[in-house]
Every structure is written in C-alpha cells, then in structure tokens.
Design a protein around this motif. Structure first.
Motif, PDB file in Angstrom:
ATOM      1  N   HIS A 110      -8.128   5.077  -9.114  1.00 50.24           N
ATOM      2  CA  HIS A 110      -7.029   5.024 -10.080  1.00 50.24           C
ATOM      3  C   HIS A 110      -5.745   5.291  -9.294  1.00 50.24           C
ATOM      4  O   HIS A 110      -5.367   6.441  -9.067  1.00 50.24           O
ATOM      5  CB  HIS A 110      -7.242   6.082 -11.172  1.00 50.24           C
ATOM      6  CG  HIS A 110      -6.152   6.107 -12.190  1.00 50.24           C
ATOM      7  ND1 HIS A 110      -5.488   7.263 -12.550  1.00 50.24           N
ATOM      8  CD2 HIS A 110      -5.603   5.112 -12.930  1.00 50.24           C
ATOM      9  CE1 HIS A 110      -4.577   6.983 -13.469  1.00 50.24           C
ATOM     10  NE2 HIS A 110      -4.634   5.692 -13.718  1.00 50.24           N
ATOM     11  N   PRO A 111      -5.035   4.239  -8.845  1.00 49.67           N
ATOM     12  CA  PRO A 111      -3.894   4.410  -7.932  1.00 49.67           C
ATOM     13  C   PRO A 111      -2.773   5.297  -8.472  1.00 49.67           C
ATOM     14  O   PRO A 111      -2.134   6.022  -7.703  1.00 49.67           O
ATOM     15  CB  PRO A 111      -3.404   2.969  -7.712  1.00 49.67           C
ATOM     16  CG  PRO A 111      -4.620   2.129  -7.925  1.00 49.67           C
ATOM     17  CD  PRO A 111      -5.362   2.815  -9.036  1.00 49.67           C
ATOM     18  N   ALA A 112      -2.503   5.237  -9.774  1.00 48.83           N
ATOM     19  CA  ALA A 112      -1.380   5.999 -10.321  1.00 48.83           C
ATOM     20  C   ALA A 112      -1.539   7.496 -10.110  1.00 48.83           C
ATOM     21  O   ALA A 112      -0.546   8.228  -9.996  1.00 48.83           O
ATOM     22  CB  ALA A 112      -1.211   5.690 -11.810  1.00 48.83           C
ATOM     23  N   SER A 113      -2.775   7.968 -10.027  1.00 47.58           N
ATOM     24  CA  SER A 113      -3.000   9.404  -9.833  1.00 47.58           C
ATOM     25  C   SER A 113      -3.434   9.751  -8.414  1.00 47.58           C
ATOM     26  O   SER A 113      -3.673  10.919  -8.106  1.00 47.58           O
ATOM     27  CB  SER A 113      -4.055   9.913 -10.825  1.00 47.58           C
ATOM     28  OG  SER A 113      -5.312   9.288 -10.605  1.00 47.58           O
ATOM     29  N   THR A 114      -3.512   8.733  -7.526  1.00 42.32           N
ATOM     30  CA  THR A 114      -4.011   8.989  -6.168  1.00 42.32           C
ATOM     31  C   THR A 114      -3.139   8.316  -5.111  1.00 42.32           C
ATOM     32  O   THR A 114      -2.154   8.885  -4.657  1.00 42.32           O
ATOM     33  CB  THR A 114      -5.476   8.514  -6.031  1.00 42.32           C
ATOM     34  OG1 THR A 114      -5.557   7.130  -6.416  1.00 42.32           O
ATOM     35  CG2 THR A 114      -6.410   9.333  -6.898  1.00 42.32           C
ATOM     36  N   GLY A 135       3.273  -2.802  -8.632  1.00 46.73           N
ATOM     37  CA  GLY A 135       2.203  -3.308  -9.482  1.00 46.73           C
ATOM     38  C   GLY A 135       1.249  -2.253  -9.981  1.00 46.73           C
ATOM     39  O   GLY A 135       0.189  -2.571 -10.526  1.00 46.73           O
ATOM     40  N   VAL A 136       1.600  -0.986  -9.796  1.00 44.96           N
ATOM     41  CA  VAL A 136       0.723   0.113 -10.208  1.00 44.96           C
ATOM     42  C   VAL A 136       1.120   0.582 -11.600  1.00 44.96           C
ATOM     43  O   VAL A 136       2.117   1.291 -11.779  1.00 44.96           O
ATOM     44  CB  VAL A 136       0.786   1.284  -9.204  1.00 44.96           C
ATOM     45  CG1 VAL A 136      -0.061   2.448  -9.690  1.00 44.96           C
ATOM     46  CG2 VAL A 136       0.320   0.817  -7.835  1.00 44.96           C
ATOM     47  N   SER A 187     -18.186   3.760  -6.288  1.00 42.98           N
ATOM     48  CA  SER A 187     -17.812   5.066  -5.749  1.00 42.98           C
ATOM     49  C   SER A 187     -16.314   5.285  -5.919  1.00 42.98           C
ATOM     50  O   SER A 187     -15.512   4.394  -5.610  1.00 42.98           O
ATOM     51  CB  SER A 187     -18.169   5.162  -4.262  1.00 42.98           C
ATOM     52  OG  SER A 187     -19.567   5.029  -4.077  1.00 42.98           O
ATOM     53  N   LEU A 188     -15.946   6.472  -6.387  1.00 47.05           N
ATOM     54  CA  LEU A 188     -14.544   6.837  -6.538  1.00 47.05           C
ATOM     55  C   LEU A 188     -14.036   7.374  -5.203  1.00 47.05           C
ATOM     56  O   LEU A 188     -14.334   8.510  -4.823  1.00 47.05           O
ATOM     57  CB  LEU A 188     -14.395   7.891  -7.648  1.00 47.05           C
ATOM     58  CG  LEU A 188     -12.998   8.513  -7.828  1.00 47.05           C
ATOM     59  CD1 LEU A 188     -11.957   7.440  -8.139  1.00 47.05           C
ATOM     60  CD2 LEU A 188     -13.040   9.585  -8.921  1.00 47.05           C
ATOM     61  N   LEU A 189     -13.282   6.551  -4.486  1.00 52.29           N
ATOM     62  CA  LEU A 189     -12.752   6.989  -3.189  1.00 52.29           C
ATOM     63  C   LEU A 189     -11.591   6.098  -2.773  1.00 52.29           C
ATOM     64  O   LEU A 189     -11.349   5.044  -3.349  1.00 52.29           O
ATOM     65  CB  LEU A 189     -13.848   6.991  -2.112  1.00 52.29           C
ATOM     66  CG  LEU A 189     -14.679   5.723  -1.885  1.00 52.29           C
ATOM     67  CD1 LEU A 189     -13.927   4.726  -1.012  1.00 52.29           C
ATOM     68  CD2 LEU A 189     -16.001   6.083  -1.211  1.00 52.29           C
ATOM     69  N   TYR A 201       0.857  -1.190   0.000  1.00 51.28           N
ATOM     70  CA  TYR A 201       0.000   0.000   0.000  1.00 51.28           C
ATOM     71  C   TYR A 201       0.895   1.242   0.000  1.00 51.28           C
ATOM     72  O   TYR A 201       1.927   1.288   0.685  1.00 51.28           O
ATOM     73  CB  TYR A 201      -0.903  -0.044   1.231  1.00 51.28           C
ATOM     74  CG  TYR A 201      -1.484   1.289   1.644  1.00 51.28           C
ATOM     75  CD1 TYR A 201      -2.353   1.988   0.802  1.00 51.28           C
ATOM     76  CD2 TYR A 201      -1.153   1.856   2.863  1.00 51.28           C
ATOM     77  CE1 TYR A 201      -2.872   3.212   1.189  1.00 51.28           C
ATOM     78  CE2 TYR A 201      -1.671   3.075   3.256  1.00 51.28           C
ATOM     79  CZ  TYR A 201      -2.530   3.750   2.405  1.00 51.28           C
ATOM     80  OH  TYR A 201      -3.037   4.964   2.784  1.00 51.28           O
ATOM     81  N   GLY A 202       0.523   2.266  -0.762  1.00 49.72           N
ATOM     82  CA  GLY A 202       1.376   3.439  -0.940  1.00 49.72           C
ATOM     83  C   GLY A 202       1.770   4.131   0.344  1.00 49.72           C
ATOM     84  O   GLY A 202       2.916   4.583   0.503  1.00 49.72           O
TER      85      GLY A 202
END
Length: 423
Positions: free
Chosen positions: A377-381, A395-396, A363-365, A110-111
């Motif tokens: 969208h993990p790459a932008s968040t 893996g992103v 839901s986008l969250l 996890y980031g």
C-alpha cells in the motif's frame, strides 16, 4: 559474437570460458584486490595507460561479465554495476552534475528517487523541476539555461504511465542534454530505450533482472551516443584534477561517461556491487526473457479479472484495452507490459490496508519483480514521506494497492485476492 540476438547475449556475452579455466558457469571472484605483475604494471593501471583489475570497489571479473551482458542486452557501449538501484541513480547524478545544475524529471517516480531529487540533491545545489510526462511539451517548458539532464522512468512506478521516450529524447537532443531513463519495470527484454534516443539507461537489478528477491544491485548502461564536447559539460573536456590532466572525452570517446562514472562514481562514492550478488544477478538475467513474458501474461489476465470484481473501483495496467497508456504500450511494449498492476478499492485507504493485511499468497513487502507475488500500500509505505499533492502527482491514491504479479497459478492468486477482499 557482436551479431548475436538479445536472448543469446543474456546467456553468453562477456564470458570467455578459455579465460576462466573452462568454467561453463560464471565464476565468483570473491576477492577484494588483485596482484600486479610488477610496479610498472601497477603504475600503468592507476595511470589509466592500460585497463585491468585494481580493487573490487572499481571492478571485478564477475561484475565485469555482468556489465558486458547488460550492455549487450540494452544495446550500449558499456555498463557499470552498483550495490543498488538507488546507488546507480545517485552516482550517475553526482558524477554528471555539479552545484548549480538543474534536472527536468517526470513526476511519476519511485518514492526513493523522488526524494533524492526533491530533498537530497538540492542540499548539494542540484535542483529538479518535476513535470507531467503525459504532455511532452512540459519538458521543453521546464528547460533552464543550467539544465543538464532529463530523467524519466520508462514505465512509472507505481503510476504505470508509459512515457513517449522518443518524443522526450527529441527534446533532450534539441537542448544538447542527455536523456536518462530508469528502465527497471520494463526491463531490456520488453523495451530498449536506447533505440528511441535515450543516452543513459539505469536499472535496479534487484527487481526483474535478479528476479528471485535475493540480491540487491543496480546498473548504469551508457549508449555512447551523446556528445560531451558540446560545451555544457566542461568536466569531460577540461583536464581532470583527479587523473593528471586526463580529458575524458578526448581520451575515451564514446565510453567517456561510463569510464568517468566508474573512476569517480565508484572510486569516490563506493557503491560497489559484491561479486556474489553479481553472480546471483547473472543467474536471473539468463532467464529474464522467459520470466518477464510470463509475468506480463499473468499480469494482463489478473488485471482483466480485477475489473470484474465488485469491490474494485479501478484497475491500471497498460496492457488493458481501455487503459490510458495502451496506445503507447503498443509502440514501446508490444511483447508485454511487465508484471505490475495497480488497483483501487471502493473502500478507500482503510480497505486497501485491510486487504494488504489479509492476503496469504501475496506477500506484503517493499519490492517488485520477484517470482513470488507481492503487494504493498504505497500511500502508507513507499510514498508516505511525500506530500499528498506529490503522492497524487506520482499516481499514488489513498486506495491504491500495487501488485507485483508472480509466477504462481493464477487461480490460486485469484482465490487469495477474493478472500482478502472479503476480509
């Protein structure tokens, strides 16, 4: 009661109704502090001559019941709960390690955890080597003289790699260091890392265990199976300056770590879980077995459907027959592979963002494990702060969408995804 099965423990462990006025539901002890019987009683509590409640930053009757249930369902000797999963992880490391120590960690994290290990802990003199967990030999190769822990996620978020816990535990054991496993995505219903040699298990209770998206929480479960007297952890064998010369390992035996985590991690860093949130999380734990199995069933069906969509480039889910981690999933996750699916769109980064913007039911969250379906969208968040190289290691990919499949009707979810793909 010690012979009860996991599902029963999730409903009953830790709660003696005779001690709570006959209440069938666990009460919420919404208090900051507790009245002592007398000065001798107070002195004994503070001097660790007897256990009891002092201040809710350290312990609380509602939290205590949650801790006992979590220890029971994970197969540990004790647990401590925290204000969040991140607090549980950071408190574990800051209690266990000191300046000059070293961690070996899987690179699929996890980031937020990656940044703790990669950016924040080095400021305190604690450094981490990240390795590819697909090759277990990389863990041994990264071990240094000052390595004091191995850290992994049992099911990586969002890479969805299933780790060979037993093999990694053997590496940790051979080097006399503890294996710490974040078991958030798998949950104790689907996987008990302690059975495979893990020494410490961590959860973000915010996710599947809470399950409703209402309450933050974290937990650390101590397996009680690590020898803290092996010479590498003097803080457990030498007299503690904070407790009048107490030697944790000598005085507390198998519960030495979890008590030290409470006495130092909660006392000094203060990441206490509120009793109200503990109550909410207890409600979630009671239905975890039913929910996570349905999440897993829905996720497998949805992942299979995604593989048939023209706009989709690839789908990752350990339960899919052709998935890279399917064989490991059969060993470690035979009863379900949790509710997370990742999907890559042929249109790349922009297509992934447009899909996220146009979903209606999803839901986008930034969360997983809710009864409702979620996406991000993990790459932008969540992984935006990582370098491109570190994102790919975790893996992103730019086109990746992480889906947390909820408990809605699957036809509705499919129709929602179809319209978002068209958009």
């Amino acid at each position: 009661m010690s012979d009860l099965k996991q599902k029963t423990n999730a409903l009953h462990a830790g709660h003696d109704t005779k001690l709570t006025g006959g209440t069938r539901a666990v009460p919420i002890y919404q208090t900051s502090s507790y009245v002592f019987n007398n000065t001798e009683h107070a002195a004994n509590l503070f001097g660790l001559k007897e256990f009891g409640f002092i201040y809710t930053r350290l312990n609380n009757p509602t939290n205590d019941i949650l801790e006992k249930r979590l220890a029971a369902v994970e197969g540990g000797v004790g647990a401590a709960v925290f204000a969040s999963g991140s607090s549980a992880i950071s408190s574990t490391f800051l209690t266990l390690l000191k300046a000059g120590d070293h961690i070996v960690s899987s690179n699929s994290l996890y980031g937020g955890t990656f940044n703790l290990l990669n950016v924040t802990l080095p400021r305190f003199g604690i450094n981490t080597s990240f390795v590819d967990p697909d090759d277990v030999s990389t863990f041994q190769a990264a071990i240094q003289e000052n390595t004091r822990a191995i850290f992994i996620e049992s099911l990586g978020n969002p890479k969805l790699d299933v780790l060979d816990i037993e093999a990694i535990a053997n590496v940790a054991k051979a080097n006399n260091i503890p294996l710490i496993v974040d078991n958030t995505v798998a949950t104790p219903t689907l996987l008990n890392p302690i059975k495979y040699g893990a020494n410490i298990v961590i959860h973000s209770l915010t996710k599947y265990i809470g399950g409703q998206g209402t309450s933050l929480g974290g937990a650390v479960i101590d397996a009680g199976n690590f020898d803290w007297t092996n010479g590498k952890f003097p803080e457990f064998t030498e007299p503690s300056k904070g407790y009048h010369g107490l030697k944790y390992a000598e005085a507390l035996g198998e519960i030495a770590f979890i008590v030290k985590l409470r006495l130092e991690g909660l006392r000094d860093f203060g990441g206490a879980l509120s009793p109200y949130n503990a109550f909410q999380i207890i409600q979630g734990l009671e239905t975890l077995d039913l929910r996570i199995k349905q999440h897993s069933k829905n996720a497998l069906e949805f992942a299979t459907w995604l593989t048939e969509q023209d706009e989709v480039d690839w789908v990752k889910y350990p339960g899919l027959a052709g998935d890279k981690y399917n064989d490991l999933a059969k060993k470690y996750l035979p009863d379900g592979q949790s509710g997370i699916v990742t999907v890559g769109l042929k249109g790349g980064y922009e297509a992934a963002q447009k899909l996220a913007d146009n979903a209606k039911i999803f839901s986008l969250l930034a969360n997983i494990g809710d009864t409702k379906s979620l996406l991000i969208h993990p790459a932008s968040t969540t992984h935006q702060q990582l370098s491109l190289e570190d994102q790919l290691s975790a893996g992103v990919r730019p086109e990746l969408i992480r889906l947390s499949i909820g408990l809605e009707d699957l036809e509705d979810l499919k129709n929602d995804f179809k319209q978002a793909l068209k958009a």
